[in-house]
Motif scaffolding. Structure first.
Motif, short mmCIF file in Angstrom:
data_model
loop_
_atom_site.label_atom_id
_atom_site.label_comp_id
_atom_site.label_asym_id
_atom_site.label_seq_id
_atom_site.Cartn_x
_atom_site.Cartn_y
_atom_site.Cartn_z
N ASP A 50 -8.74 -6.63 -2.29
CA ASP A 50 -8.88 -5.46 -1.30
C ASP A 50 -10.17 -5.00 -1.98
O ASP A 50 -11.37 -4.94 -1.89
CB ASP A 50 -7.99 -4.76 -2.34
N GLY A 51 -10.32 -3.92 -0.54
CA GLY A 51 -11.11 -3.17 -0.41
C GLY A 51 -12.49 -3.35 0.37
O GLY A 51 -13.81 -3.33 0.17
N GLU A 88 4.63 2.25 -10.41
CA GLU A 88 3.31 0.99 -10.08
C GLU A 88 3.58 0.36 -9.90
O GLU A 88 4.01 0.18 -9.05
CB GLU A 88 2.34 1.80 -11.25
N ILE A 92 -1.38 8.50 -3.62
CA ILE A 92 -1.79 7.05 -4.18
C ILE A 92 -1.09 7.27 -5.04
O ILE A 92 -0.88 6.31 -6.17
CB ILE A 92 -2.58 5.82 -3.58
N GLY A 93 -1.58 7.53 -6.20
CA GLY A 93 -2.42 7.78 -7.26
C GLY A 93 -0.57 8.44 -8.32
O GLY A 93 -0.17 8.50 -8.96
N PHE A 117 0.56 5.82 -10.04
CA PHE A 117 -0.17 5.73 -11.13
C PHE A 117 0.56 7.12 -12.12
O PHE A 117 -0.04 6.26 -13.80
CB PHE A 117 -1.64 5.62 -11.09
N LEU A 158 -6.67 11.37 -4.66
CA LEU A 158 -7.45 10.94 -5.07
C LEU A 158 -9.20 11.10 -4.86
O LEU A 158 -9.40 11.15 -3.89
CB LEU A 158 -7.66 9.71 -6.07
N PHE A 172 -11.22 8.93 -4.53
CA PHE A 172 -11.36 7.96 -3.79
C PHE A 172 -10.93 7.56 -2.59
O PHE A 172 -11.52 7.54 -1.15
CB PHE A 172 -11.48 6.56 -4.12
N MET A 229 -12.84 8.97 1.76
CA MET A 229 -12.31 8.02 3.08
C MET A 229 -12.49 8.54 4.22
O MET A 229 -11.63 9.13 4.83
CB MET A 229 -11.42 7.09 2.74
N TRP A 287 -1.25 1.65 -1.33
CA TRP A 287 -2.71 1.36 -0.03
C TRP A 287 -2.25 0.12 1.26
O TRP A 287 -1.67 -0.81 1.24
CB TRP A 287 -3.99 0.99 -0.51
N SER A 303 -7.58 -0.05 5.55
CA SER A 303 -8.08 1.01 5.65
C SER A 303 -8.03 2.65 4.79
O SER A 303 -8.58 3.20 4.88
CB SER A 303 -8.71 0.90 7.05
N VAL A 304 -6.71 2.46 4.39
CA VAL A 304 -6.30 3.13 3.86
C VAL A 304 -6.12 4.86 4.04
O VAL A 304 -6.03 4.89 5.49
CB VAL A 304 -6.55 4.27 2.21
N GLU A 355 -11.83 -4.29 6.63
CA GLU A 355 -11.32 -2.72 6.79
C GLU A 355 -11.54 -1.77 7.94
O GLU A 355 -10.07 -1.19 8.73
CB GLU A 355 -10.85 -1.85 5.72
#
Lengths: 139, 764
Positions: free
Chosen positions: B119-120, B276, B484-485, B488, B496, B498, B502, B529, B532-533, B731
């Motif tokens: 990913d990423g 999760e 997205i957190g 988790f 978050l 991250f 973006m 995700w 490209s989130v 992405e």
């Protein structure tokens, strides 16, 4: 007259400084400069303790932000690697300003402090520096 | 293919059997423990990933006595061509003849291979150099072996296109001849391995290499997760709680068990929240074929306790996000003092943008097979995250990780959905319930759309103050979106770092006063995700807004965009407030406004910006930096009198740094344009009473051949220096597509679209 000669310059200096605009280097800017160095390092640490992978970043930052007072969660929810190692990684992310969250907020406050200092608002500057320090947990 | 699934498995047993008894292969013998086996130092990029990276050639290169080279790919192939690109890098440094190269897929084993989580947009970005070193080390060992057998200095031997050549005498030896002796040599120190000069590359940078899997894919031989068949395999589909956080209240399996072929009905417990990657739970119907399982599920009587998200409604939640975005939120970025700049502005513009949930909807829905034999589990899965899959499966089944093997198949699309191995755990759980018998779990399209890890939903509020010349002097952006957190951690309300990094905290703007805030937004569905989130909502909002500002002051949108980006300069992302930077060292990856400007210029020139267009047509432009690459999109749309929309042309310009496989870069950009067109025009997931309202591609509308952009032109922009590090490719093409299209619609019609998708908003 001699005494006045001495007094007048002392009176004039602050006035002249005020007329000249915000201080190029005053107490608040000194605090900003000192904190900035620390923030730059902490930002880099935050980057390196998160990760370029969305899943890992989400897990580490999510766990790091949810820890109470910056303490990492005892058991990471997601074992991207063996649990002990990932717990260590989450702990490092938490220590890095709760996954970078506190560093990000501190940077915003510090940038605001700089702007206020440039506008001559010393009190506002000091407040924002204090805010930045509180995000980082002070020293 | 029945009985035993061969996915070009790289296990020693499978490989040696293929090579013939007594074969000398580079990978056999003692493990090469050199430097590559050490714990990599903590740092940025690949160094910071779980399990780091490896460049030990014995992990990635095998050579049979006949000279056949097998290169191991450890990244998941989901159509991006990574198996080909990674092999190109290895083969190039190895000096292998491509005609003698095959690619094997590694099982999930990050402690052996380094990070495999795909990913990423970082497969080449992270592994280009390790793969170069691995290939070069293998080449060096072959050269040394040949030199030793000839009794000449190693420096006199060079590998050239599958041959070892003693340069003074012209003697040659094939790779296969030298492989056995090479395998007995120590792996050279990575600091001493000679890497090729770029001018010597044979495959890297070439457009002439076709996909290694093309033949198998087009002839139906390729094995995807959904294709896996095992001897005695059972098939399962699962009735899952219709609302996230819900559970089975009651079920009656009697009718289901009467369906011919159904063998068992099994209840799977719901996960704790945060869930999760745990399965959602529900009632599984296990049968002798998929159709029977589906019919059994239809016959199943189940009632549900919908749980805390039972009232989740997209319309109501949108109103909640809008309310949140209209008040101050958590400060995440500031430069200057916007509240002092706004009063002095000559003009003030404000806008709110709404971006709905999206589903990744890979063409192959999630599917996995698992069996448990003698206390060991084998799983076959189309997974982007083999290590997580392995560890999570082990934990759920009460096994040690060493007793779990994850075979990674091809993926029929991923886009982030297959990073979450809930479907693989389902297969393991059901196999366990069937005494270890192999069970394949198949998700239908409806399952995929109803029970996804959805792209977040977002309201983006922007306000700008413009000076007398129309230049922005104040910029306020509030982004309200569930995080997205939330999968988790329990009940987080803010995004978050991250996600904010973006396109928000790292957005380069030539504006003196900037404030960005992130109000609270709780999550009510699984947020995951998606390609490209958070760049999607952030780019849609900022690029639309910049075009709105241009219109407000009567300026050309392209020129105005360049003015807002500002002059060419390098920007330290941490100075802006970004604390993620895609995990990369900000010194190595500053944000280069000059490169962003360049792709804008190239895309604009490509589409003929400023030309006369027919009535009803319009041109739009947008640019975005993401995954440390720079992309601009210029789009031409045509809107009919009845509001019908078509997209005759899109030009997309990309600077991703040095290009390893230009054909793949083009392909990724083309795919991004099609996917982005879908986001712009028709794709959305909505919820009522906690339930996703879209069932299949008749209601979740992705582009078809007749609605996709007709003419897509990709412009590969060379980086300003060839020694710049690689950027991402998978992405970054996506985020600027939607705003470019929406901006083109405005140019064509004067109608500003602020909520996606466009859908019926243009109908007259």
């Amino acid at each position: 007259m001699r005494a006045l000669d001495k007094v007048l310059p002392a009176i004039l200096v602050p006035a002249l400084l005020a007329l000249a605009g915000p201080a190029a280097a005053g107490p608040c800017m000194d605090r900003i400069t000192a904190l900035e160095g620390r923030l730059d390092k902490e930002a880099e640490v935050a980057i390196s303790t998160s990760s370029g992978g969305q899943g890992v970043a989400g897990a580490r930052e999510g766990q790091a932000m949810e820890g109470t007072g910056g303490s990492p969660a005892a058991d990471p929810a997601v074992p991207y690697q063996r649990e002990g190692k990932e717990a260590q990684a989450v702990g490092q992310a938490a220590a890095a300003g709760e996954g970078g969250d506190k560093v990000m907020q501190a940077k915003a406050a510090l940038n605001r402090a700089r702007a206020l200092d440039q506008q001559g608002d010393a009190q506002g500057c000091e407040q924002q520096v204090a805010q930045a320090e509180s995000h980082l947990g002070g020293e | 293919m029945r009985g035993q699934v061969e996915i070009a498995n790289v296990s020693r047993r499978g490989f040696l059997a293929g090579a013939g008894a007594g074969a000398f292969v580079l990978a056999v013998g003692l493990p090469r423990r050199g430097l590559a086996q050490e714990e990599p130092p903590k740092g940025f990029g690949r160094d910071a990933m779980p399990n780091g990276w490896r460049d030990d050639p014995t992990l990635f290169v095998s050579i049979a006595p006949d000279g056949a080279v097998t290169l191991t790919c450890t990244r998941a192939e989901m159509g991006q061509g990574v198996r080909t690109s990674i092999a190109m890098v290895l083969a190039d440094e190895l000096e292998a003849d491509w005609a003698h190269v095959r690619v094997a897929q590694a099982n999930g084993d990050e402690e052996k291979y380094g990070n495999q989580d795909t990913d990423g947009s970082r497969s080449l970005r992270h592994f280009f150099m390790p793969m170069r070193r691995a290939g070069a080390a293998a080449r060096t060992m072959l050269e040394q072996a040949a030199a030793k057998s000839w009794g000449v200095p190693a420096g006199e031997v060079r590998a050239r296109n599958h041959l070892l050549v003693h340069q003074p005498s012209g003697r040659t030896m094939g790779f296969g001849q030298a492989a056995g002796a090479a395998a007995a040599l120590p792996v050279p120190d990575r600091e001493t391995v000679r890497l090729k000069q770029p001018g010597e590359f044979r495959y890297i940078g070439s457009d002439a290499i076709g996909l290694v899997d093309n033949q198998d894919i087009t002839t139906g031989k390729a094995i995807y997760g959904i294709d896996v068949r095992l001897e005695g395999m059972l098939y399962a589909v699962i009735a899952r709680p219709p609302v996230f956080g819900g559970k089975v209240a009651s079920h009656d399996a009697a009718a289901a068990m009467k369906v011919p072929g159904v063998v068992k009905v099994v209840v799977i417990d719901p996960p704790p929240i945060p869930s999760e990657f745990e399965p959602l739970g529900g009632v599984a119907v296990i049968a002798r074929n998929t159709w029977a399982a589906m019919q059994g599920r239809e016959a199943l009587k189940a009632t549900w306790d919908d749980g805390p998200n039972a009232s989740y409604d997209s319309d109501a939640y949108r109103a909640q996000l809008e309310e949140a975005a209209r008040k101050p939120g958590k400060l995440v970025r500031e430069q200057g003092t916007v509240e002092k700049a706004f009063p002095g502005a000559a003009k003030r513009v404000e806008a709110e943008y709404y971006i709905p949930h999206l589903a990744q909807a890979p063409l192959e829905p999630p599917a996995a097979a698992a069996r448990i034999t003698n206390g060991k589990c084998e799983a076959w899965a189309c997974t982007q995250a083999p290590q997580v899959t392995r560890l999570r499966l082990a934990k759920r089944l009460g096994l040690k990780p060493e007793d779990v093997t994850v075979h990674v198949t091809l993926l029929g699309g991923g886009f982030g959905r297959k990073s979450k191995p809930d479907y693989v755990l389902e297969a393991g759980i059901l196999s366990q319930a069937m005494g270890g018998a192999p069970v394949k779990v198949t998700w239908t399209r409806d399952d995929d759309l109803h029970h996804g890890y959805y792209h977040t939903v977002s309201v983006e509020r922007l306000e700008a103050g413009l000076d007398a010349k129309g230049k922005p002097v104040a910029w306020l952006h509030r982004t309200a979106a569930p995080t997205i957190g939330s999968i988790f951690a329990p009940d987080p309300k803010h995004e978050l770092p991250f996600e904010l990094g973006m396109g928000l905290t790292n957005l380069v703007l030539d504006v003196p006063n900037i404030r960005m805030e992130n109000p609270e937004a709780p999550a009510h569905v699984r947020i995951g995700w998606y390609r490209s989130v958070s760049n999607i909502p952030h780019a849609f909002a900022t690029q639309s807004f910049i075009a709105e500002l241009a219109h407000a002051v009567g300026r050309d949108p392209k020129d105005y965009l360049l003015e807002v980006i500002g002059p060419a300069r390098l920007v330290d992302p941490t100075e802006l407030g970004d604390v993620w930077n895609y995990g990369e060292d900000p010194k190595l990856y500053p944000i280069d406004a000059g490169r962003l400007r360049k792709v804008v210029e190239v895309a604009a020139e490509g589409i003929g910006w400023g030309r006369q267009v027919p009535k009803g047509h319009g041109l739009g432009i947008a640019a975005h930096y993401s995954f440390v690459s720079y992309v601009a999109v210029a789009a031409e749309v045509a809107v009919g009198p009845d509001g019908s929309l078509s997209i005759p042309r899109v030009d997309i310009a990309v600077d991703c740094g040095p290009q390893v496989n230009p054909d793949r870069v083009r392909s990724q950009m083309e795919g991004a344009v099609v996917m982005g067109a879908g986001q712009a025009v028709s794709a959305a997931i909505s919820f009522k009473q906690g339930r996703a309202q879209q069932d299949n591609f008749d209601t979740y509308l992705i582009p078809r051949i007749d609605s996709a952009p007709r003419d897509i032109r990709v412009h590969l922009v060379a980086p300003p220096r060839p020694d710049l590090p690689l950027g991402g490719v998978g992405e970054p093409g996506l985020p600027p597509v939607t705003p470019a299209i929406v901006n083109a619609v405005f140019a064509a019609t004067g109608k500003r679209i602020r909520q996606l998708p466009i859908a019926g908003q243009l109908a007259t």
